[in-house]
Design a protein around this motif. Structure first.
Motif, PDB file in Angstrom:
ATOM      1  N   ARG A   1     -18.258 -18.970   3.861  1.00 47.77           N
ATOM      2  CA  ARG A   1     -16.822 -18.971   4.146  1.00 47.77           C
ATOM      3  C   ARG A   1     -16.068 -19.898   3.188  1.00 47.77           C
ATOM      4  NH1 ARG A   1     -16.862 -20.398  10.389  1.00 47.77           N
ATOM      5  NH2 ARG A   1     -14.605 -20.077  10.199  1.00 47.77           N
ATOM      6  N   VAL A   2     -16.615 -21.084   2.946  1.00 45.97           N
ATOM      7  CA  VAL A   2     -15.957 -22.060   2.067  1.00 45.97           C
ATOM      8  C   VAL A   2     -16.079 -21.642   0.598  1.00 45.97           C
ATOM      9  CG1 VAL A   2     -15.892 -24.476   1.324  1.00 45.97           C
ATOM     10  CG2 VAL A   2     -16.325 -23.930   3.713  1.00 45.97           C
ATOM     11  N   HIS A   3     -17.259 -21.186   0.196  1.00 53.41           N
ATOM     12  CA  HIS A   3     -17.469 -20.793  -1.201  1.00 53.41           C
ATOM     13  C   HIS A   3     -16.582 -19.609  -1.597  1.00 53.41           C
ATOM     14  CE1 HIS A   3     -21.564 -22.758  -2.467  1.00 53.41           C
ATOM     15  NE2 HIS A   3     -20.529 -23.576  -2.580  1.00 53.41           N
ATOM     16  N   MET A   4     -16.473 -18.614  -0.734  1.00 55.22           N
ATOM     17  CA  MET A   4     -15.644 -17.455  -1.086  1.00 55.22           C
ATOM     18  C   MET A   4     -14.158 -17.840  -1.134  1.00 55.22           C
ATOM     19  SD  MET A   4     -17.899 -15.297  -1.827  1.00 55.22           S
ATOM     20  CE  MET A   4     -16.786 -13.956  -2.286  1.00 55.22           C
ATOM     21  N   LYS A   5     -13.751 -18.733  -0.247  1.00 55.73           N
ATOM     22  CA  LYS A   5     -12.365 -19.242  -0.315  1.00 55.73           C
ATOM     23  C   LYS A   5     -12.160 -20.005  -1.620  1.00 55.73           C
ATOM     24  CE  LYS A   5      -9.180 -22.562   1.766  1.00 55.73           C
ATOM     25  NZ  LYS A   5      -9.017 -23.656   2.744  1.00 55.73           N
ATOM     26  N   TYR A   6     -13.159 -20.786  -2.019  1.00 58.49           N
ATOM     27  CA  TYR A   6     -13.069 -21.631  -3.209  1.00 58.49           C
ATOM     28  C   TYR A   6     -12.815 -20.814  -4.471  1.00 58.49           C
ATOM     29  CZ  TYR A   6     -14.632 -25.051  -6.738  1.00 58.49           C
ATOM     30  OH  TYR A   6     -14.721 -25.888  -7.825  1.00 58.49           O
ATOM     31  N   ILE A   7     -13.411 -19.609  -4.545  1.00 57.29           N
ATOM     32  CA  ILE A   7     -13.189 -18.778  -5.739  1.00 57.29           C
ATOM     33  C   ILE A   7     -12.011 -17.813  -5.563  1.00 57.29           C
ATOM     34  CG2 ILE A   7     -15.601 -18.972  -6.466  1.00 57.29           C
ATOM     35  CD1 ILE A   7     -15.970 -16.027  -5.532  1.00 57.29           C
ATOM     36  N   GLY A   8     -11.286 -17.978  -4.450  1.00 52.41           N
ATOM     37  CA  GLY A   8     -10.047 -17.211  -4.281  1.00 52.41           C
ATOM     38  C   GLY A   8     -10.172 -15.925  -3.491  1.00 52.41           C
ATOM     39  N   TYR A   9     -11.314 -15.730  -2.795  1.00 52.12           N
ATOM     40  CA  TYR A   9     -11.523 -14.505  -2.021  1.00 52.12           C
ATOM     41  C   TYR A   9     -11.994 -14.863  -0.605  1.00 52.12           C
ATOM     42  CZ  TYR A   9     -11.321 -12.488  -6.691  1.00 52.12           C
ATOM     43  OH  TYR A   9     -10.923 -12.151  -7.959  1.00 52.12           O
ATOM     44  N   PRO A  10     -11.106 -15.409   0.232  1.00 55.42           N
ATOM     45  CA  PRO A  10     -11.510 -15.830   1.584  1.00 55.42           C
ATOM     46  C   PRO A  10     -11.908 -14.641   2.461  1.00 55.42           C
ATOM     47  CG  PRO A  10      -9.127 -15.911   1.366  1.00 55.42           C
ATOM     48  CD  PRO A  10      -9.668 -15.625  -0.006  1.00 55.42           C
ATOM     49  N   LEU A  11     -12.723 -14.912   3.460  1.00 55.85           N
ATOM     50  CA  LEU A  11     -13.203 -13.855   4.342  1.00 55.85           C
ATOM     51  C   LEU A  11     -12.096 -13.302   5.231  1.00 55.85           C
ATOM     52  CD1 LEU A  11     -15.969 -14.894   3.393  1.00 55.85           C
ATOM     53  CD2 LEU A  11     -16.799 -14.527   5.711  1.00 55.85           C
ATOM     54  N   ALA A  12     -12.109 -11.992   5.409  1.00 51.96           N
ATOM     55  CA  ALA A  12     -11.159 -11.336   6.306  1.00 51.96           C
ATOM     56  C   ALA A  12     -11.415 -11.801   7.737  1.00 51.96           C
ATOM     57  CB  ALA A  12     -11.317  -9.820   6.211  1.00 51.96           C
ATOM     58  N   GLY A  13     -10.335 -12.076   8.459  1.00 48.56           N
ATOM     59  CA  GLY A  13     -10.436 -12.462   9.857  1.00 48.56           C
ATOM     60  C   GLY A  13     -10.806 -13.904  10.103  1.00 48.56           C
ATOM     61  N   ASP A  14     -11.017 -14.692   9.045  1.00 44.45           N
ATOM     62  CA  ASP A  14     -11.476 -16.074   9.212  1.00 44.45           C
ATOM     63  C   ASP A  14     -10.306 -16.964   9.643  1.00 44.45           C
ATOM     64  OD1 ASP A  14     -12.513 -18.660   8.997  1.00 44.45           O
ATOM     65  OD2 ASP A  14     -13.772 -18.130   7.298  1.00 44.45           O
TER      66      ASP A  14
ATOM     67  N   PRO B   1      -6.533 -16.719   4.828  1.00 43.15           N
ATOM     68  CA  PRO B   1      -5.086 -16.892   4.671  1.00 43.15           C
ATOM     69  C   PRO B   1      -4.388 -16.781   6.024  1.00 43.15           C
ATOM     70  CG  PRO B   1      -5.734 -14.696   3.979  1.00 43.15           C
ATOM     71  CD  PRO B   1      -7.004 -15.434   4.287  1.00 43.15           C
ATOM     72  N   LYS B   2      -3.129 -17.225   6.093  1.00 44.94           N
ATOM     73  CA  LYS B   2      -2.390 -17.159   7.361  1.00 44.94           C
ATOM     74  C   LYS B   2      -2.260 -15.722   7.838  1.00 44.94           C
ATOM     75  CE  LYS B   2       0.242 -21.435   6.926  1.00 44.94           C
ATOM     76  NZ  LYS B   2       1.583 -22.061   6.776  1.00 44.94           N
ATOM     77  N   LYS B   3      -2.035 -14.809   6.894  1.00 45.02           N
ATOM     78  CA  LYS B   3      -1.955 -13.391   7.252  1.00 45.02           C
ATOM     79  C   LYS B   3      -3.302 -12.742   6.943  1.00 45.02           C
ATOM     80  CE  LYS B   3       3.016 -12.589   6.816  1.00 45.02           C
ATOM     81  NZ  LYS B   3       4.071 -11.769   6.172  1.00 45.02           N
ATOM     82  N   THR B   4      -4.106 -12.595   7.975  1.00 44.29           N
ATOM     83  CA  THR B   4      -5.405 -11.953   7.809  1.00 44.29           C
ATOM     84  C   THR B   4      -5.591 -10.952   8.935  1.00 44.29           C
ATOM     85  OG1 THR B   4      -7.776 -12.331   7.445  1.00 44.29           O
ATOM     86  CG2 THR B   4      -6.708 -13.690   9.115  1.00 44.29           C
ATOM     87  N   LEU B   5      -6.696 -10.246   8.934  1.00 42.22           N
ATOM     88  CA  LEU B   5      -6.946  -9.240   9.962  1.00 42.22           C
ATOM     89  C   LEU B   5      -7.307  -9.908  11.281  1.00 42.22           C
ATOM     90  CD1 LEU B   5      -9.127  -6.770   7.838  1.00 42.22           C
ATOM     91  CD2 LEU B   5      -6.656  -6.696   8.236  1.00 42.22           C
ATOM     92  N   ASP B   6      -6.855  -9.322  12.378  1.00 43.44           N
ATOM     93  CA  ASP B   6      -7.145  -9.869  13.707  1.00 43.44           C
ATOM     94  C   ASP B   6      -8.480  -9.305  14.186  1.00 43.44           C
ATOM     95  OD1 ASP B   6      -7.117 -11.002  16.175  1.00 43.44           O
ATOM     96  OD2 ASP B   6      -5.529  -9.735  17.003  1.00 43.44           O
TER      97      ASP B   6
END
Length: 303
Positions: A237-250, A255-260
């Motif tokens: 979760r942290v590594h994918m956010k770090y390279i600019g691709y955060p997990l959906a629904g996290d 991001p603030k706007k993500t899938l529920d």
């Protein structure tokens, strides 16, 4: 009682003792460390200090880590999805939304409660609250876990994790369109000093490596397979956010706007290890859960 020592660096000089100690291990909360300090389990240059003590360069810290509190774990009958079981090990597919082991204030409904009802013979190396648990996945991550049924198996599986010989592959849906077909993220992880409940990439963190391959691209998302080389808290979760691709629904790192989705779209689908007694390599694969499949089908239709 386990003990560890630490010497204060230039970067840590001037910081409060409770803050410094709580950054030494991601499992330690600041409130827990403060209690240790009050009980005299944290000494500075051989002397007891208060929780607001400001550290000086080259201070020597001696930390005595108390044994976990002894609490009874109540066995609970659950419909567990067991993929493999013998006298030494068990492989279970944990559903999304289930916590792996009890903690003070949260003693029921966990995977360990279910395992205690399923089989009485679990290793005792991790203490009463985490019997048999060799590695963990987050509450909202689904997938395969190996469980040790005796101390011999536990030591073997832990040694394999340390040697990085365990196969752990996850499927994750991330925000954005990754252009590279594969990559490696090598970035150390530690507690976020601004948010003690979160992890982040820090220079003095613990070594962490994640490999990824792109499986499928959608308009605004990418399906990837991540393979863990190390197993740090919230690593993918942290590594994918770090390279600019955060997990959906996290809810924590997305991001603030993500899938529920009620949590991150992450599934520990492949688990492989050498059997502790026979040394035979065993590998198991669990399909992604229904919600994940339906989500991917929706994305394919809208592509």
């Amino acid at each position: 009682m386990e003990k560890m020592e630490h010497t204060i660096s230039e970067e840590q000089a001037g910081d409060r003792i409770d803050k410094v100690v709580s950054t030494l291990d991601p499992e330690w909360s600041r409130s827990q460390v403060q209690q240790w300090i009050k009980e005299g389990n944290v000494l500075v240059n051989g002397a007891q200090v208060k929780t607001n003590y400001k550290c000086s360069l080259d201070d020597n810290l001696e930390i005595s880590i108390p044994e976990p509190e002894i609490l009874d774990v109540i066995p609970e009958e659950m419909d567990l999805e067991i993929y493999y079981e013998d006298h030494d090990v068990l492989v279970v597919n944990k559903p999304k939304g289930m916590v792996v082991h009890p903690a003070p204030g949260h003693m029921t409904g966990t995977l360990v409660n279910g395992l205690m009802a399923h089989c009485k013979d679990l290793s005792g190396i991790n203490g009463v609250l985490r019997p048999g648990i060799v590695h963990r996945i987050d509450k909202d991550t689904s997938g395969l876990l190996m469980v040790a049924k005796n101390d011999m198996a536990h030591e073997s599986l832990v040694n394999q994790l340390v040697a990085k010989s365990v196969t752990r592959k996850y499927k994750a849906l991330v925000h954005g369109n990754i252009q590279h077909d594969h990559g490696t993220i090598d970035a150390p992880l530690g507690r976020d000093t601004k948010d003690r409940q979160s992890m982040t990439v820090v220079d003095n963190g613990k070594h962490a490596v994640t490999h990824f391959n792109v499986l499928e691209r959608f308009q605004d998302f990418t399906l990837v397979e991540c393979q863990l080389e190390t197993g740090r808290t919230h690593q993918i979760r942290v590594h994918m956010k770090y390279i600019g691709y955060p997990l959906a629904g996290d809810p924590k790192y997305g991001p603030k706007k993500t899938l529920d989705l009620g949590g991150q779209a992450l599934h520990a689908g492949i688990l492989g290890f050498d059997h502790p007694r026979t040394a035979e390599y065993l590998e198991f694969e669990a399909p992604i859960p229904e919600y994940f499949t339906e989500l991917l089908n929706e994305l394919r239709e809208n592509r």
